[in-house]
Design a protein around this motif. Structure first.
Motif, PDB file in Angstrom:
ATOM      1  N   LYS A  81       0.815  -1.217   0.000  1.00  0.00           N
ATOM      2  CA  LYS A  81       0.000   0.000   0.000  1.00  0.00           C
ATOM      3  C   LYS A  81       0.848   1.267   0.000  1.00  0.00           C
ATOM      4  N   GLU A 110      -3.699  -3.640   8.245  1.00  0.00           N
ATOM      5  CA  GLU A 110      -2.579  -3.079   7.475  1.00  0.00           C
ATOM      6  C   GLU A 110      -1.316  -3.165   8.325  1.00  0.00           C
ATOM      7  N   THR A 112       2.816  -2.729   9.004  1.00  0.00           N
ATOM      8  CA  THR A 112       3.942  -1.877   8.621  1.00  0.00           C
ATOM      9  C   THR A 112       5.241  -2.581   8.978  1.00  0.00           C
ATOM     10  N   ALA A 130       4.005  -0.427   4.065  1.00  0.00           N
ATOM     11  CA  ALA A 130       2.701  -0.901   4.555  1.00  0.00           C
ATOM     12  C   ALA A 130       2.116  -1.889   3.556  1.00  0.00           C
ATOM     13  N   ARG A 132      -1.076  -5.241   2.945  1.00  0.00           N
ATOM     14  CA  ARG A 132      -2.212  -6.041   3.406  1.00  0.00           C
ATOM     15  C   ARG A 132      -2.039  -7.464   2.930  1.00  0.00           C
TER      16      ARG A 132
END
Lengths: 143, 299
Positions: A81, A110, A112, A130, A132
């Motif tokens: 992302k 999400e 990191t 980041a 998913r």
């Protein structure tokens, strides 16, 4: 290649180290693949004339290698992302770029990862990436 | 900052405000649509073996910028260019990127053709940095597929006035395993005197063995930096590279009891005499070398 699932990624998960030899071929081929024809990324004499000791990695490649480092670990179905990179010392041809990373945060699915890309001169890149994971319900990555 | 520089600062800030007020400026559409050959070439060069991109017909997210790179052709002007020209004209000719931040809204699919839109956001400075004084310029680029924003990038560079390097001082001390601690100390503003690790005798110049007990153990103390002229010569001729004649070479007797050779500065040569009280002062001779010199002690 399989993608990690939620149970396999947690805060504190450590990514395996990845070392990349920065051969002149790698510096030049990535510069061309990123459509970056700035002489400091392929012309040794040009780079030296500007006060650099050799040709060095371009920023688009740094972004690409940081992305690759994380997707090599989490697997092909995860979705990146964001990639925030703080740029440090240059990554010169002949040096070696070593990535390390740790999962530092998980916010509503999400994750990191903090990534460091080190060369002999110090930190070339300090990054936050980041991503998913695919949602377990339908096997596709969450939006 | 001088008056002239503050005028330059005002002009830069005015220009930055003007460019920021332009808002988002769209460039031309990418020369090629997102395509498999460029993706394959990119993955190959990066050593990225992720099969999902080509299998699903999407580009790696980090490739966002690649599609609108100008290649060898002429570069399209963006709102950033005027700021860069103005910074160059003001002497901030150095450039180094400090931050690159990508946000991906959705993957780009093969066949899509993107357009980059640039927005100048901020000019900050002047700031003192390790590279020299400079300004941080920040802009954002949004990539659109049609009207659909697919990826964004924040990019920040430091435009700096390269530090002027001093002319190298022609006289270099011999730095070796025995003397390195002394020169390291000078850099930190310390006058270090070697001490025998066994009998404790102080000695200068430094060496590998204690002249009293023959021990090879050694450490050092930091001298107070005060001494007196034990003897001296005034050098008039021949010329010495890097030095203006006449100059004084003195043997300085330190409070700690050892003697050290050095130049006496900040004092007319005719005022130097035996017994004169001195204090050490550190002078940067070029970008690497600092020398300890001796100046009259304040009354």
């Amino acid at each position: 290649m399989r993608t990690l699932t939620e149970g396999q990624v947690e805060i504190g998960s450590v990514l395996p180290e990845l070392s990349i030899d920065l051969t002149p071929t790698l510096i030049v081929s990535t510069a061309l693949a990123t459509m970056d024809f700035t002489p400091v990324h392929h012309d040794v004499e040009g780079a030296r004339a500007q006060g650099s000791k050799d040709i060095f990695l371009n920023i688009l490649t740094t972004m690409g290698l940081v992305e690759r480092y994380v997707t090599d670990w989490i697997g092909p179905e995860a979705v990146i992302k964001r990639i925030n990179v703080k740029l440090g010392v240059p990554a010169y041809a002949g040096d070696r770029l070593t990535f390390t990373g740790t999962v530092v945060e998980c916010d509503e699915g999400e994750y990191t990862v903090e990534v460091r890309g080190k060369v002999s001169l110090g930190d070339h890149a300090t990054a936050a990436v980041a991503f998913r994971l695919p949602s377990p319900a339908d096997g596709t990555a969450a939006p | 900052m001088s008056g002239r520089d503050s005028g330059v600062h005002e002009e830069l800030m005015e220009l930055a405000a003007k460019q920021a007020a332009l808002g988002e400026v769209r460039g031309a559409v990418a020369a090629d649509p997102v395509n498999e050959p460029m993706i394959r070439h990119w993955l190959d060069a990066m050593g990225d073996t992720n099969p999902a991109y080509l299998a699903n017909g999407v580009a790696p997210p980090a490739m966002a910028q690649v599609w609108t790179m100008p290649g060898l052709g002429p570069r399209q002007q963006t709102p950033v260019d005027e700021i860069m020209s103005a910074l160059n004209a003001a002497g901030f000719t150095g450039v180094v990127a400090t931050n690159c931040e990508h946000t991906y809204h959705r993957p780009l699919r093969v066949g899509e053709r993107v357009t980059a839109a640039t927005r100048f956001t901020e000019l900050k400075g002047p700031k003192t940095t390790a590279l020299g004084e400079g300004y941080f310029a920040t802009w954002t680029v949004t990539w659109y597929a049609g009207d659909d924003p697919v990826a964004e990038m924040l990019f920040r560079v430091l435009k700096f006035r390269p530090k002027e390097r001093k002319k190298p001082y022609p006289l270099k001390p011999a730095i070796n395993q025995d003397t390195a601690f002394f020169w390291e100390g000078v850099k930190q503003g310390e006058l270090r005197i070697q001490r025998c690790g066994d009998c404790g005798e102080l000695r200068h110049p430094p060496g590998p063995l204690c002249p009293s007990c023959r021990s090879a153990n050694r450490d050092h103390i930091v001298a107070a930096g005060l001494g007196t002229v034990y003897s001296f010569v005034v050098h008039h001729h021949p010329p010495v590279p890097g030095k203006k004649t006449p100059f004084v070479v003195a043997v300085v007797e330190l409070q700690e009891g050892v003697r050290i050779v050095g130049n006496i500065v900040d004092c007319p040569v005719e005022d130097v005499g035996i017994g004169m009280e001195l204090r050490v002062t550190y002078s940067s001779m070029d970008d690497e070398l600092t020398l300890p010199l001796w100046a009259p002690r304040e009354p």
